[in-house]
Motif scaffolding. Sequence first.
Motif, PDB file in Angstrom:
ATOM      1  N   ILE A  52       3.775   5.361   6.781  1.00  0.00           N
ATOM      2  CA  ILE A  52       4.188   6.735   6.453  1.00  0.00           C
ATOM      3  C   ILE A  52       5.643   6.745   6.018  1.00  0.00           C
ATOM      4  O   ILE A  52       6.018   7.406   5.043  1.00  0.00           O
ATOM      5  N   ALA A  53       6.488   5.985   6.715  1.00  0.00           N
ATOM      6  CA  ALA A  53       7.896   5.868   6.321  1.00  0.00           C
ATOM      7  C   ALA A  53       8.016   5.179   4.967  1.00  0.00           C
ATOM      8  O   ALA A  53       8.833   5.587   4.120  1.00  0.00           O
ATOM      9  N   SER A  54       7.213   4.154   4.736  1.00  0.00           N
ATOM     10  CA  SER A  54       7.273   3.418   3.471  1.00  0.00           C
ATOM     11  C   SER A  54       6.909   4.316   2.302  1.00  0.00           C
ATOM     12  O   SER A  54       7.612   4.366   1.294  1.00  0.00           O
ATOM     13  N   ARG A  55       5.801   5.019   2.425  1.00  0.00           N
ATOM     14  CA  ARG A  55       5.370   5.902   1.338  1.00  0.00           C
ATOM     15  C   ARG A  55       6.408   6.988   1.069  1.00  0.00           C
ATOM     16  O   ARG A  55       6.738   7.299  -0.082  1.00  0.00           O
ATOM     17  N   HIS A  56       6.938   7.586   2.149  1.00  0.00           N
ATOM     18  CA  HIS A  56       7.919   8.658   2.008  1.00  0.00           C
ATOM     19  C   HIS A  56       9.182   8.156   1.316  1.00  0.00           C
ATOM     20  O   HIS A  56       9.746   8.833   0.448  1.00  0.00           O
ATOM     21  N   ALA A  57       9.633   6.943   1.662  1.00  0.00           N
ATOM     22  CA  ALA A  57      10.821   6.371   1.031  1.00  0.00           C
ATOM     23  C   ALA A  57      10.594   6.089  -0.445  1.00  0.00           C
ATOM     24  O   ALA A  57      11.494   6.299  -1.274  1.00  0.00           O
ATOM     25  N   VAL A  58       9.412   5.623  -0.783  1.00  0.00           N
ATOM     26  CA  VAL A  58       9.099   5.352  -2.189  1.00  0.00           C
ATOM     27  C   VAL A  58       9.105   6.651  -2.992  1.00  0.00           C
ATOM     28  O   VAL A  58       9.608   6.703  -4.127  1.00  0.00           O
ATOM     29  N   GLN A  59       8.549   7.704  -2.429  1.00  0.00           N
ATOM     30  CA  GLN A  59       8.568   9.004  -3.112  1.00  0.00           C
ATOM     31  C   GLN A  59      10.005   9.465  -3.342  1.00  0.00           C
ATOM     32  O   GLN A  59      10.340   9.988  -4.414  1.00  0.00           O
ATOM     33  N   TYR A  60      10.846   9.274  -2.341  1.00  0.00           N
ATOM     34  CA  TYR A  60      12.268   9.617  -2.454  1.00  0.00           C
ATOM     35  C   TYR A  60      12.918   8.806  -3.563  1.00  0.00           C
ATOM     36  O   TYR A  60      13.663   9.337  -4.407  1.00  0.00           O
ATOM     37  N   ALA A  61      12.650   7.512  -3.598  1.00  0.00           N
ATOM     38  CA  ALA A  61      13.257   6.631  -4.599  1.00  0.00           C
ATOM     39  C   ALA A  61      12.789   6.990  -6.002  1.00  0.00           C
ATOM     40  O   ALA A  61      13.584   7.001  -6.955  1.00  0.00           O
ATOM     41  N   ARG A  62      11.512   7.263  -6.139  1.00  0.00           N
ATOM     42  CA  ARG A  62      10.992   7.631  -7.462  1.00  0.00           C
ATOM     43  C   ARG A  62      11.651   8.914  -7.970  1.00  0.00           C
ATOM     44  O   ARG A  62      12.038   9.007  -9.135  1.00  0.00           O
ATOM     45  N   LYS A  63      11.765   9.888  -7.088  1.00  0.00           N
ATOM     46  CA  LYS A  63      12.400  11.155  -7.457  1.00  0.00           C
ATOM     47  C   LYS A  63      13.856  10.915  -7.864  1.00  0.00           C
ATOM     48  O   LYS A  63      14.352  11.501  -8.840  1.00  0.00           O
ATOM     49  N   TRP A  64      14.535  10.034  -7.141  1.00  0.00           N
ATOM     50  CA  TRP A  64      15.941   9.741  -7.421  1.00  0.00           C
ATOM     51  C   TRP A  64      16.119   9.216  -8.846  1.00  0.00           C
ATOM     52  O   TRP A  64      16.962   9.717  -9.596  1.00  0.00           O
ATOM     53  N   VAL A  65      15.352   8.212  -9.212  1.00  0.00           N
ATOM     54  CA  VAL A  65      15.583   7.572 -10.509  1.00  0.00           C
ATOM     55  C   VAL A  65      15.014   8.376 -11.671  1.00  0.00           C
ATOM     56  O   VAL A  65      15.554   8.316 -12.784  1.00  0.00           O
ATOM     57  N   LEU A 102      18.845   0.956  -4.831  1.00  0.00           N
ATOM     58  CA  LEU A 102      18.401  -0.213  -4.072  1.00  0.00           C
ATOM     59  C   LEU A 102      17.604   0.264  -2.864  1.00  0.00           C
ATOM     60  O   LEU A 102      17.970   1.256  -2.227  1.00  0.00           O
ATOM     61  N   MET A 103      16.530  -0.437  -2.574  1.00  0.00           N
ATOM     62  CA  MET A 103      15.735  -0.108  -1.400  1.00  0.00           C
ATOM     63  C   MET A 103      15.372  -1.398  -0.670  1.00  0.00           C
ATOM     64  O   MET A 103      14.951  -2.364  -1.299  1.00  0.00           O
ATOM     65  N   GLU A 104      15.567  -1.412   0.630  1.00  0.00           N
ATOM     66  CA  GLU A 104      15.254  -2.580   1.442  1.00  0.00           C
ATOM     67  C   GLU A 104      14.178  -2.225   2.461  1.00  0.00           C
ATOM     68  O   GLU A 104      14.368  -1.337   3.293  1.00  0.00           O
ATOM     69  N   PHE A 105      13.038  -2.883   2.367  1.00  0.00           N
ATOM     70  CA  PHE A 105      11.999  -2.747   3.376  1.00  0.00           C
ATOM     71  C   PHE A 105      12.205  -3.829   4.426  1.00  0.00           C
ATOM     72  O   PHE A 105      12.147  -5.016   4.104  1.00  0.00           O
ATOM     73  N   VAL A 106      12.433  -3.452   5.666  1.00  0.00           N
ATOM     74  CA  VAL A 106      12.513  -4.422   6.751  1.00  0.00           C
ATOM     75  C   VAL A 106      11.083  -4.641   7.249  1.00  0.00           C
ATOM     76  O   VAL A 106      10.458  -3.742   7.804  1.00  0.00           O
ATOM     77  N   THR A 107      10.558  -5.830   6.998  1.00  0.00           N
ATOM     78  CA  THR A 107       9.158  -6.111   7.274  1.00  0.00           C
ATOM     79  C   THR A 107       9.037  -7.487   7.911  1.00  0.00           C
ATOM     80  O   THR A 107      10.029  -8.040   8.387  1.00  0.00           O
ATOM     81  N   VAL A 139       0.839  -1.201   0.000  1.00  0.00           N
ATOM     82  CA  VAL A 139       0.000   0.000   0.000  1.00  0.00           C
ATOM     83  C   VAL A 139       0.873   1.249   0.000  1.00  0.00           C
ATOM     84  O   VAL A 139       0.607   2.212  -0.730  1.00  0.00           O
ATOM     85  N   GLY A 140       1.935   1.241   0.800  1.00  0.00           N
ATOM     86  CA  GLY A 140       2.833   2.393   0.816  1.00  0.00           C
ATOM     87  C   GLY A 140       3.479   2.638  -0.526  1.00  0.00           C
ATOM     88  O   GLY A 140       3.656   3.785  -0.949  1.00  0.00           O
ATOM     89  N   LEU A 141       3.824   1.555  -1.234  1.00  0.00           N
ATOM     90  CA  LEU A 141       4.406   1.691  -2.572  1.00  0.00           C
ATOM     91  C   LEU A 141       3.434   2.392  -3.510  1.00  0.00           C
ATOM     92  O   LEU A 141       3.793   3.332  -4.221  1.00  0.00           O
ATOM     93  N   GLU A 142       2.185   1.941  -3.511  1.00  0.00           N
ATOM     94  CA  GLU A 142       1.201   2.508  -4.434  1.00  0.00           C
ATOM     95  C   GLU A 142       0.964   3.991  -4.171  1.00  0.00           C
ATOM     96  O   GLU A 142       0.793   4.774  -5.109  1.00  0.00           O
ATOM     97  N   TYR A 143       0.966   4.381  -2.895  1.00  0.00           N
ATOM     98  CA  TYR A 143       0.721   5.785  -2.567  1.00  0.00           C
ATOM     99  C   TYR A 143       1.943   6.668  -2.812  1.00  0.00           C
ATOM    100  O   TYR A 143       1.835   7.890  -2.756  1.00  0.00           O
ATOM    101  N   GLY A 144       3.085   6.062  -3.116  1.00  0.00           N
ATOM    102  CA  GLY A 144       4.282   6.842  -3.372  1.00  0.00           C
ATOM    103  C   GLY A 144       4.659   6.957  -4.831  1.00  0.00           C
ATOM    104  O   GLY A 144       5.606   7.673  -5.170  1.00  0.00           O
ATOM    105  N   ILE A 145       3.947   6.243  -5.713  1.00  0.00           N
ATOM    106  CA  ILE A 145       4.289   6.260  -7.137  1.00  0.00           C
ATOM    107  C   ILE A 145       3.148   6.845  -7.956  1.00  0.00           C
ATOM    108  O   ILE A 145       2.120   7.262  -7.426  1.00  0.00           O
ATOM    109  N   LYS A 146       3.331   6.878  -9.277  1.00  0.00           N
ATOM    110  CA  LYS A 146       2.340   7.414 -10.202  1.00  0.00           C
ATOM    111  C   LYS A 146       1.686   6.260 -10.974  1.00  0.00           C
ATOM    112  O   LYS A 146       2.270   5.178 -11.115  1.00  0.00           O
ATOM    113  N   PRO A 147       0.488   6.482 -11.498  1.00  0.00           N
ATOM    114  CA  PRO A 147      -0.189   5.424 -12.256  1.00  0.00           C
ATOM    115  C   PRO A 147       0.618   4.900 -13.433  1.00  0.00           C
ATOM    116  O   PRO A 147       0.523   3.717 -13.780  1.00  0.00           O
TER     117      PRO A 147
END
Length: 397
Positions: A268-281, A289-294, A110-118
């Motif tokens: 909240i951390a997951s979504r924020h990290a995904v937004q950061y990663a998307r902006k980076w690439v 590389l991104m590692e979710f500790v879950t 869910v955090g991934l989806e809220y941090g990326i674009k369609p």
Amino acid sequence: MASLARFRPAVRRIPGFARAIQTSADTTQLQDTIEDHSKPFTVKLHEESFRAYQCETPSLEVEVKKDELLKMYKDMQTMRRMEMAADALYKAKLIRGFCHLAIGQEAVSVGLEYGIKPEDRVITAYRCHPFAVMRGGTIKGVIAELLGRQAGMSHGKGGSMHIFTPSFFGGNGIVGAQVPIGAGIAFAQKYLGKNTATFALYGDGASNQGQVFEAFNMAKLWGLPAVFVCENNKYGMGTSAERSSSNTEYFTRGDKIPGLQVNGMDIIASRHAVQYARKWVTEGNGPLLMEFVTYRYGGHSMSDPGTTYRTREEVQRMRSTQDPIRGLQRYIEEWGLATEQELKQLDKDAKAEVDQAVEEAKQSPEPLTKDLWTDIYYKGTEPSSMRGREREEVHQY
């Protein structure tokens, strides 16, 4: 074999949950006084929500909105209800074959989806049901696919591990094989001039695959807009990460590719990290590389009880202290965004939605015999004929 066993190096035991990153689901703090619920407000993540390798960590201050938090809560509850329904259907022997559930890991999908674009692209392994729904699929489509019915997202012919949407490339059953495919998708997006990101997910159990490192190399060499995401739930099938990997800091294993480790239990951390990663690439910095500790509450698959290699107490401790849904629930209640009764109504709505989808999926018929000859080739590229099980069995298109 006995003589070889004497020379086998002892496995260094790491104390349970000896993680350097914070994995609690409810440590984010409110920074502002919320006076108007229709406006964004600022919260601050725990200082150990991220660790970085050859890059900066994201800011700990995050802007959020009430409506978005409530939608994420409802979506996480719905995804968990869907997986619980699949669990019950499997135990009732209505679902056959392999079935890998993601109960406990909802903050990642869910955090991934809220941090990326369609228009972004996502590909993962076989723990794929929530991603399929979040990327444009339906609960009915997923459940029907698991049941092998025509209403399934792959018309009942793909099963649990092979579910797709126009922006979601599966569901892949071969361990680690989705990672180089993800690199290829990112290459295609760059070749076509698309300013999009491709997220290729894999588990800690797949992290030692040679093809994973080959994909890393090509992505860095060609500067591809790919985010390689390791869902580290601490166990590859029945083997702990410490027993299978000499380096369990998976975000550091990209050589010259920067990495980010994320608290995958706090959405909240997951979504924020995904937004950061998307902006980076998408800004031309190359792959990340991104590692979710879950953590997964169930076994690797439905055939795995999940308690032969870890204790029931460990699982219960994670459920009671670090559950991502309960963590978001606490935020919402403490910050005055919704009452306990309002959240319970969202829970009921999620259950009702899943229950209805299950009943509709059950009513769908099984594929017909003639359907065996379809969906083999991309539409419009079929050959004139196709051989069946025997030489004499030929289907004419």
